[in-house]
Design a protein around this motif. Structure first.
Motif, PDB file in Angstrom:
ATOM      1  N   ASN A 124      56.524  56.323  28.237  1.00 10.69           N
ATOM      2  CA  ASN A 124      56.989  54.931  28.253  1.00 10.69           C
ATOM      3  C   ASN A 124      55.920  54.102  28.999  1.00 10.69           C
ATOM      4  O   ASN A 124      55.598  54.394  30.150  1.00 10.69           O
ATOM      5  N   HIS A 125      55.387  53.096  28.321  1.00  8.64           N
ATOM      6  CA  HIS A 125      54.314  52.266  28.880  1.00  8.64           C
ATOM      7  C   HIS A 125      54.624  51.769  30.298  1.00  8.64           C
ATOM      8  O   HIS A 125      53.753  51.765  31.179  1.00  8.64           O
ATOM      9  N   ILE A 126      55.874  51.376  30.494  1.00  5.24           N
ATOM     10  CA  ILE A 126      56.262  50.820  31.802  1.00  5.24           C
ATOM     11  C   ILE A 126      56.233  51.894  32.890  1.00  5.24           C
ATOM     12  O   ILE A 126      55.823  51.634  34.023  1.00  5.24           O
ATOM     13  N   GLY A 128      54.225  54.191  32.856  1.00  4.39           N
ATOM     14  CA  GLY A 128      52.785  54.305  33.102  1.00  4.39           C
ATOM     15  C   GLY A 128      52.341  53.299  34.157  1.00  4.39           C
ATOM     16  O   GLY A 128      51.668  53.647  35.132  1.00  4.39           O
ATOM     17  N   HIS A 129      52.755  52.033  33.984  1.00  4.10           N
ATOM     18  CA  HIS A 129      52.387  51.015  34.981  1.00  4.10           C
ATOM     19  C   HIS A 129      52.873  51.419  36.378  1.00  4.10           C
ATOM     20  O   HIS A 129      52.189  51.213  37.375  1.00  4.10           O
ATOM     21  N   MET A 130      54.074  52.004  36.416  1.00  2.70           N
ATOM     22  CA  MET A 130      54.626  52.415  37.718  1.00  2.70           C
ATOM     23  C   MET A 130      53.830  53.584  38.309  1.00  2.70           C
ATOM     24  O   MET A 130      53.772  53.740  39.531  1.00  2.70           O
ATOM     25  N   THR A 313      46.143  46.259  34.750  1.00  9.67           N
ATOM     26  CA  THR A 313      46.224  45.854  33.343  1.00  9.67           C
ATOM     27  C   THR A 313      46.231  47.130  32.493  1.00  9.67           C
ATOM     28  O   THR A 313      46.065  48.230  33.020  1.00  9.67           O
ATOM     29  N   ASP A 314      46.427  46.983  31.180  1.00  8.95           N
ATOM     30  CA  ASP A 314      46.633  48.173  30.347  1.00  8.95           C
ATOM     31  C   ASP A 314      45.445  49.127  30.390  1.00  8.95           C
ATOM     32  O   ASP A 314      44.292  48.716  30.287  1.00  8.95           O
ATOM     33  N   ASN A 315      45.765  50.407  30.540  1.00  5.47           N
ATOM     34  CA  ASN A 315      44.737  51.452  30.625  1.00  5.47           C
ATOM     35  C   ASN A 315      45.392  52.794  30.328  1.00  5.47           C
ATOM     36  O   ASN A 315      46.623  52.908  30.359  1.00  5.47           O
TER      37      ASN A 315
HETATM   38 ZN    ZN Z   1      51.055  46.905  30.097  1.00  3.13          ZN
END
Ligand code: ZN
Ligand code: KG4
Length: 351
Positions: A124-126, A128-130, A313-315
């Motif tokens: 889940n992308h989110i 990932g951010h966490m 940011t996205d990575n």
């Molecule tokens: Zn993102």
């Protein structure tokens, strides 16, 4: 037997080599980690092409990912000094995001995993951010407070363990990043909006009293009032033919949007008795927010973890980092896993 099932008895390595892949928006990303140590991080962006259209055109993003995905993975592997055959698992974003864009990374990851008979981990992308906080501090141990501020989500979470978290508050309308993007559009600034507003704000002072967010509602956020106030301010000035400073508008907006993020996160840490706040998501790359959160934490005797901007940011590094957690939880995916445009953050409370 499903694909994931064949790994149910897999002997887990203590420091697995994980390839992360991310293609949910306009950046084609690949990264390799060994355990929580980052070995490489490749980002190929189509943002310059998207900027011509003032935002992300899904069709262009999908085609750009198709063109770049092979190069991104190759460069991540070579920068890490790792051969494809050494990879222990592939972690890939399956949502949320643009479905056509997600499918490019997801299909590539499935083929990569299947050809090497290694586990596939749908991330889940989110989450990932966490997980970006673990890249900055591999020894970071929950519990801690996570301040998540991206283009799609804004929330304060109590991270109880690497896999369990409680949403203490989230936005009732727009996400913080979305508000930055809308402010940029009103101010006639180029895409991507957040960095443009930040740049202009540096030339202004925060002297316009935009409304502070409602108080007394726990840890929730609301950005629609601030957005309306900004639009009204600019339109009123223009209708009256009065000059105004766009830089002051940007600086005032930035303060109003970010102060509340830091305030809510610090209040949440105090309530939970946590000594650490970890930030994540594109808005956490904002210099003003970073300074504000660091200062608020210092004042409250807390420690702020601010992942490097390129990990906010996205990575794919953050996707690989979350992949490590899922690997140890044996949370492997089948090859039938599909892309998801929306994945709710979850209901308020324990997840
Ligand atoms: Zn993102
Ligand atoms: O986390 P992210 O890269 O993608 C999502 O998962 O949404 O966040 C993108 C959002 C955009 O709305 C962008 O304008 C905002 O993060 N953003 C910023 C900055 N850099 C990116 N907002 C404020 N200041 C920045 N420097």
């Amino acid at each position: 037997m499903g694909y994931a099932e064949q790994f149910s008895a897999l002997a887990l390595k203590s420091e697995p080599l994980i390839l992360g892949i991310e293609s949910s928006c306009d950046e084609t990303c690949a990264a390799v980690v060994r355990g929580r140590k980052l070995l490489s991080n490749a980002v190929l962006s189509s943002a310059a092409e998207q900027a011509k259209y003032g935002g992300v055109v899904p069709e262009i993003a999908s085609r750009a990912h198709t063109d770049a995905i092979g190069r991104a993975v190759e460069s991540a592997l070579s920068e890490a000094g790792v051969a494809a055959g050494q990879i222990d698992a592939v972690a890939v974003t399956y949502g949320a995001g643009l479905v056509g864009a997600l499918l490019v990374g997801l299909s590539f990851a499935k083929a990569f995993a299947y050809s090497l008979r290694i586990p596939l981990i749908a991330v889940n992308h989110i989450r990932g951010h966490m997980a970006a906080a673990y890249l900055t501090e591999p020894d970071l141990a929950p519990p801690f407070i996570t301040l998540l501020a991206s283009g799609g989500h804004t929330a304060v979470l109590y991270t109880k363990s690497a896999t369990e978290f409680e949403i203490m508050g989230s936005t009732r309308d727009d996400a913080a990043g979305e508000a930055f993007d809308k402010a940029a559009r009103v101010l006639g600034l180029p895409y991507p909006g957040g960095p443009s507003v930040e740049k202009l704000a540096r030339e202004g002072s925060p002297n316009i009293p935009f409304p502070k967010m409602f108080r007394g509602n726990g840890y929730d956020f609301s950005y629609s009032g601030l957005k309306t106030a900004l639009i009204n301010y600019c339109h009123n000035k223009e209708q009256r033919g009065e000059a105004y400073s766009r830089a002051d508008v940007a600086a005032s907006f930035q303060c109003a949007a970010c102060d509340v993020l830091a305030d809510r996160a610090v209040a949440a840490a105090k309530e939970k008795g946590c000594s650490v706040i970890a930030a994540g998501g594109g808005v956490a790359a904002n210099g003003y927010l970073r300074e504000k959160l660091a200062a608020s934490c210092a004042k409250a005797g807390l420690r702020a973890i601010l992942p490097e901007k390129k990990y906010c940011t996205d990575n794919a590094a953050m996707i690989a980092a979350e992949g490590v957690t899922q690997y140890f939880a044996r949370n492997f995916s089948d090859l039938s896993v599909n892309a998801c445009a929306h994945i709710p953050l979850g209901k308020k409370g324990k997840q």
